[in-house]
Structures are given as structure tokens and as C-alpha cells.
Design an enzyme around this catalytic site. Sequence first.
Site, mmCIF file in Angstrom:
data_model
loop_
_atom_site.group_PDB
_atom_site.id
_atom_site.type_symbol
_atom_site.label_atom_id
_atom_site.label_comp_id
_atom_site.label_asym_id
_atom_site.label_seq_id
_atom_site.Cartn_x
_atom_site.Cartn_y
_atom_site.Cartn_z
ATOM 1 N N GLU A 74 36.773 -1.865 -42.700
ATOM 2 C CA GLU A 74 37.805 -1.629 -41.684
ATOM 3 C C GLU A 74 38.972 -2.598 -41.863
ATOM 4 O OE1 GLU A 74 34.530 -2.037 -41.293
ATOM 5 O OE2 GLU A 74 33.805 -1.283 -39.370
ATOM 6 N N ASN A 96 33.987 -2.109 -48.190
ATOM 7 C CA ASN A 96 33.584 -3.506 -48.009
ATOM 8 C C ASN A 96 33.531 -4.213 -49.366
ATOM 9 O OD1 ASN A 96 31.285 -1.860 -48.434
ATOM 10 N ND2 ASN A 96 29.910 -3.324 -47.461
ATOM 11 N N CYS A 131 35.071 -6.678 -44.370
ATOM 12 C CA CYS A 131 34.526 -5.365 -44.041
ATOM 13 C C CYS A 131 35.528 -4.284 -44.425
ATOM 14 C CB CYS A 131 34.271 -5.271 -42.541
ATOM 15 S SG CYS A 131 32.992 -6.379 -41.936
ATOM 16 N N GLU A 157 32.430 -7.915 -51.147
ATOM 17 C CA GLU A 157 31.715 -9.190 -50.995
ATOM 18 C C GLU A 157 32.045 -10.094 -52.178
ATOM 19 O OE1 GLU A 157 27.657 -7.862 -50.660
ATOM 20 O OE2 GLU A 157 28.079 -6.765 -48.806
HETATM 21 N N1 THU Z 1 30.342 -4.289 -42.968
HETATM 22 C C1 THU Z 1 31.464 -3.501 -42.889
HETATM 23 O O1 THU Z 1 32.092 -3.209 -43.904
HETATM 24 N N2 THU Z 1 31.889 -3.100 -41.656
HETATM 25 C C2 THU Z 1 31.251 -3.393 -40.483
HETATM 26 O O2 THU Z 1 31.756 -3.062 -39.411
HETATM 27 C C3 THU Z 1 29.946 -4.069 -40.526
HETATM 28 C C4 THU Z 1 29.594 -4.741 -41.804
HETATM 29 C C5 THU Z 1 29.884 -4.755 -44.302
HETATM 30 C C6 THU Z 1 30.174 -6.203 -44.577
HETATM 31 C C7 THU Z 1 29.141 -6.536 -45.653
HETATM 32 O O3 THU Z 1 29.678 -6.197 -46.913
HETATM 33 C C8 THU Z 1 27.967 -5.626 -45.340
HETATM 34 O O4 THU Z 1 28.476 -4.620 -44.454
HETATM 35 C C9 THU Z 1 26.802 -6.343 -44.685
HETATM 36 O O5 THU Z 1 27.224 -7.130 -43.639
#
Ligand code: THU
Length: 249
Positions: free
Chosen positions: A170, A157, A168, A159
Site C-alpha cells: 500500500e 511489498n 508494504c 523486504e
Molecule cells: N504487508 C503488506 O504489504 N501490507 C500490509 O498491510 C500488511 C503487511 C507485508 C509487509 C511484509 O512484506 C509482509 O507483508 C509480512 O509482514
Amino acid sequence: MKWIDLETRCYAPYSGLKDFCMVKGSSGVLHPGVRVENISFPLSIGAAQAAIFSCLSEGDTPGALLFPDKIETKDHTRKTSSCSEKELLYWCDEFGLKCNTSSHPVSGTDERFFQTNEQNADIVRLRELTDRCIIPYSAFPVTALLVTDAGIFSGVNIEVDDWQKGLCAERVAIAKARASGAASFQEIHVYAPQSDYVSPCGACRQVLVEHMGDGVMYMHHNDVETSRLTVADLLPYQFKAGSLGHKQH
Ligand code: THU
């Protein structure tokens, strides 16, 4: 590798807009990015975002964004479309990137194309990848390994200041696999060490269904247990291409 090879990897069945680019990392590796659309349009991933995130997810530092100046197509030569100018400005500003056009993606001898070198889709690798997550706001690492006909792709992930522009784990893996020419996706493994029970968000479920509706997800819960679910079962009553009645390109 030619620009036109990258064009064929775009996934743009709804608009037909073939956007693609490369990010040159400080390692000298060129990370490709292609437009990856979704039937739910706001979930589409732009080429610049895909290339930058691919670079970051490999632990590399983005240095320059490269777009083709002109591209030869079978019937004519035309200027390729690229991301909107606003979108490009955002990414260049966020990462301090130079934006260049080039008639050929390779200009230097030290440049190599990104190639996945993931060997296994298992908990050991998922755990190692947590070091690559870029999570200044959530401090919540998530890693993914996507098994495809073109090899195994990692995702973490990422940000950025504008939360809506992060991705995310995935979806980073899906974007990398598409830009590398993967056409079929068999399984995806997901790991989030800070939660007792890993469960993908709704947006990722929607994107996974589009690319691997017949695939399987393995959720690795806190190093102990694993759940196996089909991607289709993760999203009942899904929004499908048929729902839109849109002409497909
Ligand atoms: N996140 C993922 O990487 N995959 C998911 O399926 C759920 C959320 C990450 C996005 C963000 O960086 C952090 O989790 C909090 O939302």
C-alpha cells in the site's frame, strides 16, 4: 521534466524539507522519488527509498541514484537538501548503487520517465503483480492498486535485510503516486493470496488516512470475496494533524 517539477511533488507539510531524487533503472527508465511525510513521523518515506522501491516494484533493476546538484528556485539558487548521508550510504550499499548529482535529470537519449501504465484496478491485475513482490523473509506476497487523478499506480511489498526499511504494498503505491504528481486518491485495492481475509496493517492505515481520508479500500480475499470499507472506518480514533499542534509548511 525539470528537477523543480519533482520538488513540487514532495509531501513535507511538517518539516518543509523537499527531498527528491531519481533512480535510473537498467531499462533506462528514470523512477522518481519524493519525501512523503506522515503526521506520525517515523512512518515517513525518504526520497531514495521511494525511488528505489518504485523501480523495483516495476520489475526494473536500480542502477544509479541521481540527485540535483543545484536547483533554481523563484528567488535564489540553492543546493537542495538530500537524505542524510547515512541513509544514502545504506541504500547505495544495499543495492550496489552509484550516487551521482546532475544539473538536469535527463542526460541520455535512451532515458524515459516512469509513467504508470496500469489499465485496471481489478483482481486479475492484482494477481499478476504478485510476481513482482520482493519477499525473501516472509514469503507473503501483497499487491495493491491505487486509483488517483493521475492514473492507477501499483504497489508490491518489498523486504530488505533491515526489516524496518521494507515497505508494504500500500505504501509503495502511495509513494509512487505522490512522486508522479497525483494529488487526489480515490480507491485502493489490496490482495494477499496467502491469507483468507486481507486486512491492512496499522501503519498502512495511518498512511492511507493521511493521503485519502475520504477514500475507499477494497480488500480482495483469496480470489473469492471482496470487502469495501472507507479508509476513515479502517482507523477510528486516528492520530491527526490537529493532535500535534505543529506549524504546517
Ligand atoms: N504487508 C503488506 O504489504 N501490507 C500490509 O498491510 C500488511 C503487511 C507485508 C509487509 C511484509 O512484506 C509482509 O507483508 C509480512 O509482514
